[in-house]
Scaffold this active site. Sequence first.
Site, PDB file in Angstrom:
ATOM      1  N   GLU A  14     -12.187  24.336  49.246  1.00 31.87           N
ATOM      2  CA  GLU A  14     -13.574  24.806  49.314  1.00 31.87           C
ATOM      3  C   GLU A  14     -14.422  24.091  50.373  1.00 31.87           C
ATOM      4  O   GLU A  14     -15.493  23.570  50.073  1.00 31.87           O
ATOM      5  CB  GLU A  14     -14.206  24.702  47.919  1.00 31.87           C
ATOM      6  CG  GLU A  14     -13.394  25.490  46.896  1.00 31.87           C
ATOM      7  CD  GLU A  14     -13.935  25.403  45.461  1.00 31.87           C
ATOM      8  OE1 GLU A  14     -14.901  24.664  45.225  1.00 31.87           O
ATOM      9  OE2 GLU A  14     -13.371  26.096  44.598  1.00 31.87           O
ATOM     10  N   ASP A  20      -9.131  35.373  38.301  1.00 32.74           N
ATOM     11  CA  ASP A  20      -9.699  35.870  37.045  1.00 32.74           C
ATOM     12  C   ASP A  20     -10.718  36.949  37.385  1.00 32.74           C
ATOM     13  O   ASP A  20     -11.073  37.129  38.550  1.00 32.74           O
ATOM     14  CB  ASP A  20     -10.263  34.771  36.121  1.00 32.74           C
ATOM     15  CG  ASP A  20     -11.049  33.677  36.807  1.00 32.74           C
ATOM     16  OD1 ASP A  20     -11.843  33.983  37.713  1.00 32.74           O
ATOM     17  OD2 ASP A  20     -10.882  32.502  36.420  1.00 32.74           O
ATOM     18  N   ASN A  68      -7.831  26.192  50.666  1.00 28.34           N
ATOM     19  CA  ASN A  68      -8.074  27.071  49.514  1.00 28.34           C
ATOM     20  C   ASN A  68      -9.581  27.236  49.346  1.00 28.34           C
ATOM     21  O   ASN A  68     -10.327  26.259  49.417  1.00 28.34           O
ATOM     22  CB  ASN A  68      -7.467  26.383  48.281  1.00 28.34           C
ATOM     23  CG  ASN A  68      -7.522  27.194  47.013  1.00 28.34           C
ATOM     24  OD1 ASN A  68      -6.999  28.303  46.966  1.00 28.34           O
ATOM     25  ND2 ASN A  68      -8.121  26.633  45.957  1.00 28.34           N
ATOM     26  N   GLU A  87      -6.256  31.572  42.128  1.00 26.57           N
ATOM     27  CA  GLU A  87      -7.008  31.249  40.900  1.00 26.57           C
ATOM     28  C   GLU A  87      -7.586  32.514  40.265  1.00 26.57           C
ATOM     29  O   GLU A  87      -8.733  32.547  39.825  1.00 26.57           O
ATOM     30  CB  GLU A  87      -8.155  30.263  41.199  1.00 26.57           C
ATOM     31  CG  GLU A  87      -7.704  28.994  41.894  1.00 26.57           C
ATOM     32  CD  GLU A  87      -8.833  27.975  42.149  1.00 26.57           C
ATOM     33  OE1 GLU A  87      -9.941  28.137  41.570  1.00 26.57           O
ATOM     34  OE2 GLU A  87      -8.605  27.038  42.915  1.00 26.57           O
ATOM     35  N   HIS A 112     -11.816  34.555  42.203  1.00 27.91           N
ATOM     36  CA  HIS A 112     -12.641  34.557  40.980  1.00 27.91           C
ATOM     37  C   HIS A 112     -13.567  35.769  41.062  1.00 27.91           C
ATOM     38  O   HIS A 112     -14.676  35.702  41.566  1.00 27.91           O
ATOM     39  CB  HIS A 112     -13.446  33.260  40.880  1.00 27.91           C
ATOM     40  CG  HIS A 112     -12.591  32.055  40.666  1.00 27.91           C
ATOM     41  ND1 HIS A 112     -11.831  31.893  39.527  1.00 27.91           N
ATOM     42  CD2 HIS A 112     -12.355  30.970  41.444  1.00 27.91           C
ATOM     43  CE1 HIS A 112     -11.168  30.739  39.618  1.00 27.91           C
ATOM     44  NE2 HIS A 112     -11.465  30.170  40.766  1.00 27.91           N
TER      45      HIS A 112
HETATM   46  O1  9MR Z   1     -10.658  25.089  35.774  1.00 26.89           O
HETATM   47  C1  9MR Z   1     -11.329  23.923  36.220  1.00 26.89           C
HETATM   48  C2  9MR Z   1     -12.260  23.455  35.124  1.00 26.89           C
HETATM   49  O2  9MR Z   1     -11.539  23.021  33.980  1.00 26.89           O
HETATM   50  C3  9MR Z   1     -13.141  22.346  35.629  1.00 26.89           C
HETATM   51  O3  9MR Z   1     -14.128  22.048  34.649  1.00 26.89           O
HETATM   52  C4  9MR Z   1     -13.809  22.772  36.923  1.00 26.89           C
HETATM   53  C5  9MR Z   1     -14.694  21.673  37.461  1.00 26.89           C
HETATM   54  O4  9MR Z   1     -15.034  21.883  38.780  1.00 26.89           O
HETATM   55  O5  9MR Z   1     -12.818  23.121  37.872  1.00 26.89           O
HETATM   56  C6  9MR Z   1     -12.121  24.226  37.478  1.00 26.89           C
HETATM   57  O6  9MR Z   1     -11.252  24.704  38.500  1.00 26.89           O
HETATM   58  C7  9MR Z   1     -11.859  25.041  39.729  1.00 26.89           C
HETATM   59  C8  9MR Z   1     -10.825  24.808  40.806  1.00 26.89           C
HETATM   60  O7  9MR Z   1     -10.360  23.491  40.770  1.00 26.89           O
HETATM   61  C9  9MR Z   1     -11.386  25.116  42.181  1.00 26.89           C
HETATM   62  N1  9MR Z   1     -11.949  26.443  42.244  1.00 26.89           N
HETATM   63  C10 9MR Z   1     -12.883  26.782  41.178  1.00 26.89           C
HETATM   64  C11 9MR Z   1     -12.284  26.503  39.802  1.00 26.89           C
HETATM   65  C12 9MR Z   1     -13.268  26.915  38.701  1.00 26.89           C
HETATM   66  O8  9MR Z   1     -14.404  26.102  38.706  1.00 26.89           O
END
Ligand code: 9MR
Length: 261
Positions: A101, A208, A142, A206, A178
Amino acid sequence: SGEMAIANVQFDMVTPGNEMKWDTTEPSNGSYNFGPGDQIVNWAQAHNARVRGHNLVWHSQLPNWVSSLPTNQVQGVMESHITTEATHYKGKVYAWDVINEPFNEDGSLRQDVFYKAMGSGYLADAIRTAHNADPNAKLYINDYNIEGENAKSNALYTLAQQMLSQGVPLGGIGLESHFIDGQVPSSMLANMQRFANLGLDVAVTELDDRIQLPASSSSLQQQANDYTTVVNDCLAVSRCVGVSQWGVDDGHSWIPGTFPG
Ligand code: 9MR
């Protein structure tokens, strides 16, 4: 659990949701904790699943000791973190999200601690450092909201072109995906194909597809159509190497905590 029973038979790749992030793996300077990540790798090895390492350099879930470093110490700390973690998992991860990101929505780079210390050069430095530690891992950038053609994905495309022309061992682009129900970008296939045409792998990393509750039969049907579209887009691009869903089931999704309802 039901979740593990499904994962054991229906998945052939796994991404640790949190267990390989900096706040877990190096909570204080030079002190590493690979226990949680190792558990995921152990599951993967027992089930012949590949592991997507996630992630090495990200502005979020970054411990305070890193964000408060004097500028002239950031590069050394970043390189040590990458080298130590990628060496620990050498041969065990198929791919690394080396950089997670890095972009703002308008295509500019985030002014995070890494950018402030090194400028845009941190991106190539991170990829080269990871490559030195694990030359066989596919090294990814990513990001989210880069699935369709837009200002953010255009900036990433330009960056990828530059890196490849400079011999930076970038191997792939991760499209987080997402999505919102009914809003899979119509340009997703073309966008993946343009990155693939550079000689890069692409992956849906990722996935959803959130629905405002209460769900209806039509919103659920739309969600099924969205999943079908994404998988078909990936199947249509020969360099699209996989579709990862962000979590096995809705019960463990990050979505309700971030988007109430
Ligand atoms: O799924 C992850 C969640 O459990 C955490 O609380 C969160 C904190 O930033 O991160 C989530 O995963 C993220 C991923 O690492 C990067 N892209 C966005 C995802 C959703 O926030």
